[in-house]
Every structure is written in C-alpha cells, then in structure tokens.
Design a protein around this motif. Sequence first.
Motif, PDB file in Angstrom:
ATOM      1  N   THR A  67       0.827  -1.220   0.000  1.00 13.17           N
ATOM      2  CA  THR A  67       0.000   0.000   0.000  1.00 13.17           C
ATOM      3  C   THR A  67       0.857   1.265   0.000  1.00 13.17           C
ATOM      4  O   THR A  67       0.591   2.203  -0.756  1.00 13.17           O
ATOM      5  CB  THR A  67      -0.942  -0.023   1.225  1.00 13.17           C
ATOM      6  OG1 THR A  67      -1.761  -1.184   1.111  1.00 13.17           O
ATOM      7  CG2 THR A  67      -1.834   1.203   1.280  1.00 13.17           C
ATOM      8  N   LEU A  90      -5.317  -5.209  -5.054  1.00 14.39           N
ATOM      9  CA  LEU A  90      -5.325  -6.392  -4.181  1.00 14.39           C
ATOM     10  C   LEU A  90      -4.530  -6.145  -2.899  1.00 14.39           C
ATOM     11  O   LEU A  90      -4.205  -7.062  -2.156  1.00 14.39           O
ATOM     12  CB  LEU A  90      -4.813  -7.632  -4.926  1.00 14.39           C
ATOM     13  CG  LEU A  90      -3.426  -7.607  -5.599  1.00 14.39           C
ATOM     14  CD1 LEU A  90      -2.305  -7.605  -4.603  1.00 14.39           C
ATOM     15  CD2 LEU A  90      -3.314  -8.808  -6.523  1.00 14.39           C
ATOM     16  N   ASN A  92      -3.309  -4.712   0.877  1.00 15.44           N
ATOM     17  CA  ASN A  92      -3.804  -4.634   2.246  1.00 15.44           C
ATOM     18  C   ASN A  92      -2.922  -3.665   3.017  1.00 15.44           C
ATOM     19  O   ASN A  92      -1.697  -3.767   2.961  1.00 15.44           O
ATOM     20  CB  ASN A  92      -3.751  -6.011   2.915  1.00 15.44           C
ATOM     21  CG  ASN A  92      -4.761  -6.965   2.308  1.00 15.44           C
ATOM     22  OD1 ASN A  92      -5.942  -6.659   2.238  1.00 15.44           O
ATOM     23  ND2 ASN A  92      -4.297  -8.115   1.848  1.00 15.44           N
ATOM     24  N   SER A 112      -9.114   0.608  -0.318  1.00 15.56           N
ATOM     25  CA  SER A 112      -9.182   0.737  -1.775  1.00 15.56           C
ATOM     26  C   SER A 112      -9.659   2.122  -2.202  1.00 15.56           C
ATOM     27  O   SER A 112      -9.330   2.582  -3.298  1.00 15.56           O
ATOM     28  CB  SER A 112     -10.090  -0.339  -2.367  1.00 15.56           C
ATOM     29  OG  SER A 112      -9.444  -1.591  -2.268  1.00 15.56           O
ATOM     30  N   LYS A 125     -11.807  -3.909  -5.982  1.00 17.48           N
ATOM     31  CA  LYS A 125     -11.076  -4.630  -4.926  1.00 17.48           C
ATOM     32  C   LYS A 125     -11.296  -6.127  -5.093  1.00 17.48           C
ATOM     33  O   LYS A 125     -12.437  -6.604  -5.079  1.00 17.48           O
ATOM     34  CB  LYS A 125     -11.566  -4.196  -3.547  1.00 17.48           C
ATOM     35  CG  LYS A 125     -10.688  -4.745  -2.423  1.00 17.48           C
ATOM     36  CD  LYS A 125     -11.146  -4.239  -1.085  1.00 17.48           C
ATOM     37  CE  LYS A 125     -10.107  -4.482  -0.014  1.00 17.48           C
ATOM     38  NZ  LYS A 125      -8.971  -3.575  -0.117  1.00 17.48           N
ATOM     39  N   ASN A 128      -7.448  -9.503  -2.450  1.00 21.11           N
ATOM     40  CA  ASN A 128      -6.700  -9.082  -1.256  1.00 21.11           C
ATOM     41  C   ASN A 128      -6.903 -10.068  -0.117  1.00 21.11           C
ATOM     42  O   ASN A 128      -6.097 -10.103   0.819  1.00 21.11           O
ATOM     43  CB  ASN A 128      -7.136  -7.685  -0.792  1.00 21.11           C
ATOM     44  CG  ASN A 128      -8.487  -7.722  -0.104  1.00 21.11           C
ATOM     45  OD1 ASN A 128      -9.476  -8.058  -0.741  1.00 21.11           O
ATOM     46  ND2 ASN A 128      -8.528  -7.454   1.183  1.00 21.11           N
ATOM     47  N   GLN A 187     -11.537  -6.441   4.256  1.00 17.79           N
ATOM     48  CA  GLN A 187     -10.236  -5.886   4.638  1.00 17.79           C
ATOM     49  C   GLN A 187      -9.576  -6.804   5.688  1.00 17.79           C
ATOM     50  O   GLN A 187     -10.213  -7.720   6.221  1.00 17.79           O
ATOM     51  CB  GLN A 187     -10.426  -4.458   5.169  1.00 17.79           C
ATOM     52  CG  GLN A 187     -10.661  -3.456   4.046  1.00 17.79           C
ATOM     53  CD  GLN A 187     -10.621  -1.996   4.483  1.00 17.79           C
ATOM     54  OE1 GLN A 187     -10.763  -1.114   3.639  1.00 17.79           O
ATOM     55  NE2 GLN A 187     -10.435  -1.717   5.761  1.00 17.79           N
TER      56      GLN A 187
END
Length: 229
Positions: A67, A90, A92, A112, A125, A128, A187
């Motif tokens: 990220t 994808l 996290n 996202s 999304k 993930n 998530q």
Amino acid sequence: MRIGIIGSGSMGGVLARRLAELGHQVSIANSRGGESLTALAAEIGATPVSVVDAPRAGEILILAIPTKAVAELPRRLFASARSDVAVIDLGNYHPELRDGHIDAIDRGMLDSQWVAQQIGYPVIKAFNNVLAKSLLEKGVPRGTRGRIALSVYGDSSDAKAAVLRLVDDLGFEPVDGGVLDDSWRQQPGTPAYCRDLEAAALRRALAEADRSRIAEYRAEQEARIRRSL
Ligand SMILES: NC(=O)c1ccc[n+]([C@@H]2O[C@H](COP(=O)([O-])OP(=O)(O)OC[C@H]3O[C@@H](n4cnc5c(N)ncnc54)[C@H](OP(=O)(O)O)[C@@H]3O)[C@@H](O)[C@H]2O)c1
C-alpha cells in the motif's frame, strides 16, 4: 485478454504465472525495472515492461504492490491508458508491519478508496483476501465441489464483471460483494479474510463483519501475523 501487472512479488508473480498459463497476454513491471524481470518473464511467458507502460498494456491492470508504494507510483500513470481499463487493487494496509501510518485510512477511509484517490482512477477490490499460495494451488474448474469463493467489490459494473470472469478463469467461485464502499467487509482481519471459504460461507462471513471494528480487525490481523513470524 491483455493484462498488465505492477508488482512481481508473491501476488504479482503468482497471478502473472496463472494468467499466462490460461493464455492471457501478461505484461509485468516492478520497482527495479525490466532487466530484473527477464528470467521470470521468460519462464512464465510474460512480457517485462516499465511501470508507466503497464497500464497501457491491456484491458486489466493489477496493482500488486505494498500500500505505501501506491503513493510512489508515477503521477498521471493512467493518462495514456485505455479509458475503460479495469484496475484491480489487491493490496492490504499494514500500518505497523510494513506501510507506516496513512492518516486518511486511520481516520476511516477504506483501503481501496485511498488507493483510488492516490492513482486518480477507480479501482476494483479483489484478491486481497486470498493468500498467494491458495491462489497458486487451490483453483479448480467451475462446478467442482468445495470450490473456494472470492469476492469482488467495485462501482463500475463493466469493470467488476471483467474481474469476476477472471476470478472464475483462475478456478475460484466469483462472488459480487457490491460497491467499493462496502469493500471494508474483506479488509484485513475480517471474518472473510483469507479463510478459503466456499460461496455460501463466504457470503455469511462478509455479512457478519462489523464496520465499527475495521481498525480492531486490522490490529488483530497484524498481531496474528507478528505471532506467526
Ligand atoms: N502475499 C500474499 O499472500 C498476499 C495476499 C493478498 C494480498 N496481499 C497484498 O498484496 C500486496 C503485494 O503483496 P506481495 O506479498 O505480493 O508483496 P511482495 O512479495 O513484497 O512484492 C511486492 C512487489 O511490489 C513491487 N513494488 C514495490 N514498490 C513498487 C513501486 N513503487 N513501483 C513498482 N513496483 C513496486 C516490488 O518490486 P521489486 O520486485 O522490484 O522489489 C515487488 O515486485 C500487499 O499489499 C499485500 O498485503 C498479499
């Protein structure tokens, strides 16, 4: 289909391999540049490209990077991409283990949504909440008993439909989770996170998630990972 992937690590590498096996035309980029990708690309039958060329490479672009690295992507990355390219996030967010703190997400923006804001382009999304190992080893043909389901969230119905087809191609049961604003349901640390569930169980797990616990789920997940290291 022509598919670009930014990131050639655990997730980018597995997706590139599986998608190339399925006959898709895969272009792959990483932070170190094309030369570092020559061996992998030759082995799996993909084309090494630069990060700026990856979005121009096809109908789908997969962001398979940490990220924190999303904020480092070149500005105007999508300026010369097809206007209908479907972008899959994808990633996290792991503030303690890897990414450092990102204020907007800590204040409540979804992972996202933050990625879409950074790149200035809508995202879908997906992937993930499945481990790279499961993605590589557990795909089975449609109709197989016990097929693992993967959920997909996003606002563009065309882009989401393309990603749902890709999930199916890869050997997983596609589940349309809904709009991006509901993507917190998969998530880190949520009941639907990386549990390799069948479709009915996945839908129950997504429904069971509690929005007020997003930060808690994430902290619990980071603690689990820390304990496993
Ligand atoms: N591993 C899993 O099982 C899994 C499952 C689901 C989701 N995820 C999430 O997916 C994301 C990627 O995870 P991963 O495990 O694949 O990571 P990884 O193995 O560490 O690979 C990261 C890749 O991102 C590339 N990268 C980093 N910064 C970049 C930049 N600024 N520009 C272009 N490329 C850059 C790296 O390039 P270099 O190769 O040049 O270093 C590397 O290829 C993370 O958000 C992770 O949480 C992981």
